[in-house]
Design a protein around this motif. Structure first.
Motif, PDB file in Angstrom:
ATOM      1  N   TYR A 213     -41.646 -43.212  23.498  1.00 54.48           N
ATOM      2  CA  TYR A 213     -40.810 -43.341  24.421  1.00 54.48           C
ATOM      3  C   TYR A 213     -39.204 -43.005  23.922  1.00 54.48           C
ATOM      4  O   TYR A 213     -39.092 -42.182  25.575  1.00 54.48           O
ATOM      5  N   ILE A 214     -38.881 -43.446  22.617  1.00 52.34           N
ATOM      6  CA  ILE A 214     -37.975 -42.434  22.413  1.00 52.34           C
ATOM      7  C   ILE A 214     -37.993 -40.774  22.442  1.00 52.34           C
ATOM      8  O   ILE A 214     -37.337 -39.953  23.620  1.00 52.34           O
ATOM      9  N   GLU A 215     -39.495 -40.813  22.387  1.00 48.67           N
ATOM     10  CA  GLU A 215     -39.693 -38.907  22.508  1.00 48.67           C
ATOM     11  C   GLU A 215     -39.818 -38.425  24.391  1.00 48.67           C
ATOM     12  O   GLU A 215     -39.558 -37.303  24.645  1.00 48.67           O
ATOM     13  N   SER A 216     -40.110 -38.879  24.908  1.00 48.99           N
ATOM     14  CA  SER A 216     -39.781 -38.971  26.803  1.00 48.99           C
ATOM     15  C   SER A 216     -38.975 -38.697  26.778  1.00 48.99           C
ATOM     16  O   SER A 216     -38.123 -38.674  27.486  1.00 48.99           O
ATOM     17  N   ILE A 217     -37.334 -40.003  25.943  1.00 44.63           N
ATOM     18  CA  ILE A 217     -36.586 -39.926  26.340  1.00 44.63           C
ATOM     19  C   ILE A 217     -35.772 -38.222  25.542  1.00 44.63           C
ATOM     20  O   ILE A 217     -35.056 -37.817  27.226  1.00 44.63           O
ATOM     21  N   ARG A 218     -36.107 -38.329  24.884  1.00 42.41           N
ATOM     22  CA  ARG A 218     -35.456 -36.630  24.659  1.00 42.41           C
ATOM     23  C   ARG A 218     -36.150 -35.428  24.801  1.00 42.41           C
ATOM     24  O   ARG A 218     -35.346 -34.559  24.845  1.00 42.41           O
ATOM     25  N   SER A 219     -37.146 -35.693  25.614  1.00 46.59           N
ATOM     26  CA  SER A 219     -37.577 -34.859  25.749  1.00 46.59           C
ATOM     27  C   SER A 219     -37.175 -33.701  27.889  1.00 46.59           C
ATOM     28  O   SER A 219     -36.571 -32.948  28.232  1.00 46.59           O
ATOM     29  N   GLU A 220     -36.019 -35.430  28.029  1.00 43.89           N
ATOM     30  CA  GLU A 220     -35.151 -34.573  29.330  1.00 43.89           C
ATOM     31  C   GLU A 220     -34.298 -34.061  29.250  1.00 43.89           C
ATOM     32  O   GLU A 220     -33.830 -32.892  29.235  1.00 43.89           O
ATOM     33  N   TRP A 221     -33.865 -33.494  27.439  1.00 45.47           N
ATOM     34  CA  TRP A 221     -32.588 -33.043  27.298  1.00 45.47           C
ATOM     35  C   TRP A 221     -32.889 -31.913  27.071  1.00 45.47           C
ATOM     36  O   TRP A 221     -31.778 -30.748  26.562  1.00 45.47           O
ATOM     37  N   GLY A 222     -34.627 -31.447  26.561  1.00 44.88           N
ATOM     38  CA  GLY A 222     -35.296 -29.735  26.500  1.00 44.88           C
ATOM     39  C   GLY A 222     -34.830 -29.812  24.734  1.00 44.88           C
ATOM     40  O   GLY A 222     -33.955 -29.865  24.216  1.00 44.88           O
ATOM     41  N   ASP A 223     -34.861 -28.491  24.333  1.00 42.75           N
ATOM     42  CA  ASP A 223     -35.262 -28.399  23.076  1.00 42.75           C
ATOM     43  C   ASP A 223     -33.749 -27.561  22.202  1.00 42.75           C
ATOM     44  O   ASP A 223     -33.758 -27.810  21.315  1.00 42.75           O
ATOM     45  N   GLU A 224     -32.695 -27.716  23.669  1.00 37.89           N
ATOM     46  CA  GLU A 224     -31.617 -26.852  23.008  1.00 37.89           C
ATOM     47  C   GLU A 224     -30.942 -27.781  22.156  1.00 37.89           C
ATOM     48  O   GLU A 224     -30.056 -27.596  21.647  1.00 37.89           O
ATOM     49  N   ALA A 225     -31.140 -29.361  22.868  1.00 37.70           N
ATOM     50  CA  ALA A 225     -30.246 -30.399  22.462  1.00 37.70           C
ATOM     51  C   ALA A 225     -30.653 -30.956  20.929  1.00 37.70           C
ATOM     52  O   ALA A 225     -30.423 -31.499  19.934  1.00 37.70           O
ATOM     53  N   ILE A 226     -32.423 -29.993  20.331  1.00 32.99           N
ATOM     54  CA  ILE A 226     -33.369 -30.704  18.963  1.00 32.99           C
ATOM     55  C   ILE A 226     -32.751 -29.977  18.396  1.00 32.99           C
ATOM     56  O   ILE A 226     -32.083 -29.045  17.798  1.00 32.99           O
TER      57      ILE A 226
END
Length: 78
Positions: free
Chosen positions: A65-78
Motif C-alpha cells: 500500500y505504501i509503495e502504491s502511494i509513493r508510485s504516484e510521486w514518480g521516480d524524481e521523489a525517490i
C-alpha cells in the motif's frame, strides 16, 4: 454568558481603557471583541491521542500500500 476574571498589566489596562473611551464603549466590550476576533483563528494542537487509530479505516497499511502511494510521486521523489 459566563464571567471570567483576568489580570492585566497596568499598560494593557490603560490601552484597553483608552480604546473603550475612544469607542465610547466599556472595557469589557473591548476585551470581548478582542477575544472574539482572536479565538476563531486559533486551533487546538492535535495531541498524540488524536493520532491513535488514524489508519484503522484503511484497507491496508502494508508495504504494498505504501509503495502504491509513493508510485504516484514518480521516480524524481525517490
Amino acid at each position: 454568558m459566563k464571567r471570567l476574571r483576568i489580570d492585566l498589566t497596568e499598560e494593557l489596562y490603560a490601552r484597553v481603557a483608552d480604546l473603550a473611551r475612544a469607542e465610547r464603549t466599556t472595557r469589557e466590550k473591548v476585551i470581548l471583541d478582542a477575544i472574539q476576533a482572536y479565538v476563531p483563528n486559533r486551533r487546538v494542537a492535535a495531541g498524540a491521542a488524536d493520532a491513535f487509530g488514524l489508519w484503522s479505516g484503511q484497507a491496508s497499511a502494508t508495504r504494498a500500500y505504501i509503495e502504491s502511494i509513493r508510485s504516484e510521486w514518480g521516480d524524481e521523489a525517490i
